[in-house]
Design a protein around this motif. Structure first.
Motif, short mmCIF file in Angstrom:
data_model
loop_
_atom_site.label_atom_id
_atom_site.label_comp_id
_atom_site.label_asym_id
_atom_site.label_seq_id
_atom_site.Cartn_x
_atom_site.Cartn_y
_atom_site.Cartn_z
N TYR A 1 -1.99 3.47 8.00
CA TYR A 1 -0.59 3.05 7.89
C TYR A 1 0.41 4.21 7.88
O TYR A 1 1.36 4.21 8.68
CB TYR A 1 -0.39 2.21 6.61
N PRO A 2 0.26 5.21 7.01
CA PRO A 2 1.27 6.28 6.99
C PRO A 2 1.20 7.20 8.19
O PRO A 2 2.16 7.93 8.46
CB PRO A 2 0.96 7.03 5.68
N ARG A 3 0.09 7.19 8.90
CA ARG A 3 -0.08 8.11 10.03
C ARG A 3 0.46 7.52 11.34
O ARG A 3 1.13 8.22 12.11
CB ARG A 3 -1.56 8.47 10.20
N ALA A 4 0.16 6.25 11.59
CA ALA A 4 0.56 5.65 12.86
C ALA A 4 1.64 4.59 12.70
O ALA A 4 2.10 4.05 13.71
CB ALA A 4 -0.66 5.04 13.55
N GLY B 1 -7.10 6.25 15.55
CA GLY B 1 -8.56 6.29 15.41
C GLY B 1 -9.03 5.58 14.14
O GLY B 1 -10.03 4.87 14.14
N LEU B 2 -8.28 5.76 13.05
CA LEU B 2 -8.63 5.09 11.79
C LEU B 2 -8.50 3.57 11.92
O LEU B 2 -9.34 2.81 11.41
CB LEU B 2 -7.73 5.60 10.66
N VAL C 1 0.84 -1.21 0.00
CA VAL C 1 0.00 0.00 0.00
C VAL C 1 0.87 1.25 0.00
O VAL C 1 0.66 2.18 -0.78
CB VAL C 1 -0.95 0.00 1.21
N ILE C 2 1.88 1.28 0.87
CA ILE C 2 2.75 2.45 0.97
C ILE C 2 3.64 2.58 -0.26
O ILE C 2 3.85 3.68 -0.80
CB ILE C 2 3.56 2.40 2.26
N LEU C 3 4.17 1.44 -0.75
CA LEU C 3 5.04 1.48 -1.93
C LEU C 3 4.31 1.97 -3.18
O LEU C 3 4.93 2.56 -4.07
CB LEU C 3 5.61 0.08 -2.21
N SER C 4 3.00 1.74 -3.24
CA SER C 4 2.25 2.16 -4.43
C SER C 4 2.29 3.66 -4.61
O SER C 4 2.24 4.17 -5.74
CB SER C 4 0.79 1.69 -4.32
N GLY C 5 2.37 4.42 -3.50
CA GLY C 5 2.40 5.87 -3.59
C GLY C 5 1.11 6.49 -4.07
O GLY C 5 1.07 7.68 -4.42
#
Length: 302
Positions: free
Chosen positions: A87-90, A153-154, A24-28
């Protein structure tokens, strides 16, 4: 032999699930676009599987069951959107640990809607998970600001919607799971098509490969492995093997992105995972003979 094969299938499914945050993160890509393409590629894969299994028959599913599957699909898509946004937040590690509060959501629904009893053991595990949650919240709330708390929270919201999908899946007993999965990803495709950036599709072969993997491997293949394992294994072993998923996710976060948990985060995440395992597997630290809470791995965990 079936048990050995089921164990291998469940292990593979959980390892695949544990790597999803990495992709998910690698997809950008924006979260809505990631989930849309996951659903679209997953729908194509699952349609071929259902066709091969001969599931496109009128006697396989009723109109009422299709309606329930649609409701479950909406919940699953909301679950993916919130988890991927967490994912990118926490960080993948923290989001995954918090996401594993799902068993407590199911217990809460059971108490509220099905008059199930809240036993002393359940309260014990709930208290341990709550203490772990407090540790995670306190660990970086000052340093990371509101974005970290939004991520938590998410992840909690994702767990809530997963629990809804699991409850709906209980009502679909007897319906082939691959068909349920197909309906869910079709719902996701239709829901997100108006919101996805279709006029500006992703560019680059690597991005398309990542999105294709999320749909074909992390959705289609994982469903095959997961449901194959569920058919072969006792519920207790399925529940135990499901905890490979958060362990893999935390290791992937460390190796791929160098995200190290501080001591309070480690204690908090550990407390949540131990409490979730205790709840799922029916461990009774207070009374030996309390009934186990049956696990409901009716939908992919992420």
């Amino acid at each position: 032999m079936d048990k050995l094969r089921g164990t291998a299938e469940m292990t593979a499914a959980m390892i695949i699930s544990g790597t999803i945050g990495w992709f998910v993160i690698l997809s950008g890509q924006p979260v809505i676009d990631v989930v849309f393409w996951r659903c679209l590629f997953g729908a194509g894969t699952l349609a071929l599987i259902c066709l091969g299994l001969g599931l496109f028959r009128r006697d396989v599913i009723t109109a009422r069951q299709i309606g329930l599957a649609v409701v479950g699909g909406i919940a699953i898509v909301a679950n993916w959107l919130m988890l991927f946004a967490a994912y990118p937040r926490a960080s993948i590690s923290i989001a995954t640990a918090v996401y594993n509060t799902q068993p407590f959501m199911l217990v809460g629904f059971g108490v509220l809607f099905f008059s199930e009893k809240l036993t002393a053991s359940k309260l014990f595990w709930l208290g341990l998970a709550f203490a772990g949650m407090l540790g995670i919240v306190q660990a970086k709330s000052g340093a990371a600001g509101t974005d970290y708390l939004v991520g938590i929270g998410l992840a909690l919201g994702a767990a809530f919607f997963y629990a809804i999908a699991a409850l709906v899946a209980k009502k679909l007993k007897g319906v082939p799971p691959h068909l349920i999965a197909l309906i869910q990803v079709i719902v996701g495709t239709l829901m997100l098509a108006p919101l996805a950036s279709l006029s500006h599709p992703p560019a680059g072969e690597q991005t398309w490969a990542i999105l294709g993997t999320l749909g074909i491997v992390h959705t289609g293949l994982m469903y095959i492995l997961l449901y194959g394992a569920i058919q072969k294994l006792p519920t207790s072993l399925t529940g135990a093997l499901s905890f490979i998923y958060p362990v893999v996710a935390i290791l992937v976060d460390l190796v791929a992105f160098g995200h190290r948990l501080d001591w309070l985060q480690m204690v908090g995440a550990g407390a949540i995972l131990v409490a979730a395992a205790g709840m799922t597997l029916g461990w009774s630290p207070l009374r030996r003979n309390e009934a186990a809470v049956p696990g409901t791995p009716a939908s992919p965990r992420s």
